[in-house]
Design an enzyme around this catalytic site. Structure first.
Site, PDB file in Angstrom:
ATOM      1  N   ASN A 158       0.779  -1.194   0.016  1.00 30.92           N
ATOM      2  CA  ASN A 158       0.010   0.100  -0.001  1.00 30.92           C
ATOM      3  C   ASN A 158       0.906   1.232  -0.176  1.00 30.92           C
ATOM      4  O   ASN A 158       0.350   2.445  -0.543  1.00 30.92           O
ATOM      5  CB  ASN A 158      -0.870  -0.059   1.212  1.00 30.92           C
ATOM      6  CG  ASN A 158      -1.435   1.370   1.539  1.00 30.92           C
ATOM      7  OD1 ASN A 158      -2.574   1.702   0.942  1.00 30.92           O
ATOM      8  ND2 ASN A 158      -0.954   2.149   2.644  1.00 30.92           N
ATOM      9  N   TYR A 160       3.135   8.934 -11.271  1.00 31.18           N
ATOM     10  CA  TYR A 160       2.145   8.274 -10.190  1.00 31.18           C
ATOM     11  C   TYR A 160       1.558   7.299 -11.056  1.00 31.18           C
ATOM     12  O   TYR A 160       1.412   5.693 -10.807  1.00 31.18           O
ATOM     13  CB  TYR A 160       1.404   8.943  -9.589  1.00 31.18           C
ATOM     14  CG  TYR A 160       0.329   8.682  -8.674  1.00 31.18           C
ATOM     15  CD1 TYR A 160       0.685   8.201  -7.414  1.00 31.18           C
ATOM     16  CD2 TYR A 160      -1.207   8.414  -8.972  1.00 31.18           C
ATOM     17  CE1 TYR A 160      -0.387   7.541  -6.501  1.00 31.18           C
ATOM     18  CE2 TYR A 160      -1.775   7.853  -8.198  1.00 31.18           C
ATOM     19  CZ  TYR A 160      -1.626   7.436  -6.883  1.00 31.18           C
ATOM     20  OH  TYR A 160      -2.482   6.783  -6.128  1.00 31.18           O
TER      21      TYR A 160
END
Length: 262
Positions: free
Chosen positions: A91, A156
């Site tokens: 995560n 990203y």
């Protein structure tokens, strides 16, 4: 259903946001939970307190998931302390808003070091311990930006696209070892990672486009992780579970109703 009693889990970046919510949810479902997190000791303490209140053990270590030695060290300590590893949730990540031409080489590589390479290190550490046991659950947090990109977030988006490829290819490779590999793709979610990017104007656009009319909170993602970590998801692998309030399927553009032809 969704009982994780006695399972041994790692959730990277569990000191805040989505990672914290997932770690607490896994603990409340019965798992012992470890984490490697970069910053936020107070948030880590909060997560550990909630997990221990549910009667489970914790092991939270401050460190950097972009360093493969630190990832491997955590996995080894989990194995030593709890005797094995059942669940690994990748995560940890960070978001850089920067135009492509203004981004430096160091910024590009730093984004991918955490958002892609860190996931590779986590998957490797998890798989190395799950293959001998013949079972396991690997869950990667991706993003709806993989299919609905936003500008000024190229590094990203690239990282999340790479993680999707990692997820699907590993799902095929590890299935014969009793290991499932899946992803959770959050939509717009209020976390420390997005706080600076979600200006009032951005929030207004999201709230208008998301069919459920609100930006998600971290707890909205936690249930998906518990499901994918559980035995109830034993026949689900290579899947990206989108949790976005319907944003990516919303094609509304404000059409007026067609006048009656009668």
């Amino acid at each position: 259903m969704f009982d994780l009693t006695g399972k041994r889990a790692v959730v990277t970046g569990a000191s805040s946001g989505i990672g914290q919510a997932i770690a607490v949810a896994l603990g409340q479902a019965g798992a012992n939970v470890a984490s490697l997190y970069l910053a936020g000791r107070e948030g880590a303490d909060e997560a550990e307190s909630e997990i221990r209140a549910a009667g489970r053990d914790t092991l939270f270590v401050q460190g950097d998931t972009s360093d493969h030695e630190q990832v491997e060290a955590l996995a080894s300590e989990v194995e030593r302390r709890w005797g094995g590893l059942d669940i690994w949730v990748n995560n940890a990540g960070w978001l850089l808003i920067r135009s492509f031409l203004d981004m430096t080489h160091d910024e590009w590589h730093r984004q991918l070091a955490t958002n892609l390479h860190g996931y590779f290190y986590g998957c490797r550490a998890a798989a190395a311990r799950m293959v001998p046991s013949g079972s396991g659950r690997i869950i990667n947090v991706t993003s709806i930006t993989r299919v609905q990109p936003v500008s000024q977030a190229t590094a990203y988006v690239t990282g999340k696209g790479g993680v999707h490829g990692l997820t699907t290819s590993l799902a095929v490779e590890l299935a014969g070892h009793g290991i499932t590999v899946n992803a959770i793709a959050p939509g717009a979610t209020d976390t420390g990672l997005t706080a600076g990017a979600y200006t009032p104007d951005v929030r207004a656009v999201y709230e208008a486009r998301i069919p459920v009319n609100r930006i998600a909170g971290p707890s909205d993602l936690a249930g998906a992780a518990v499901f994918l970590a559980s035995d109830e998801a034993r026949y689900v692998t290579g899947h990206e579970l989108v949790v976005d309030g319907g944003m990516t399927l919303n094609g509304d553009v404000g059409f007026d109703e067609t006048p009656s032809s009668t």
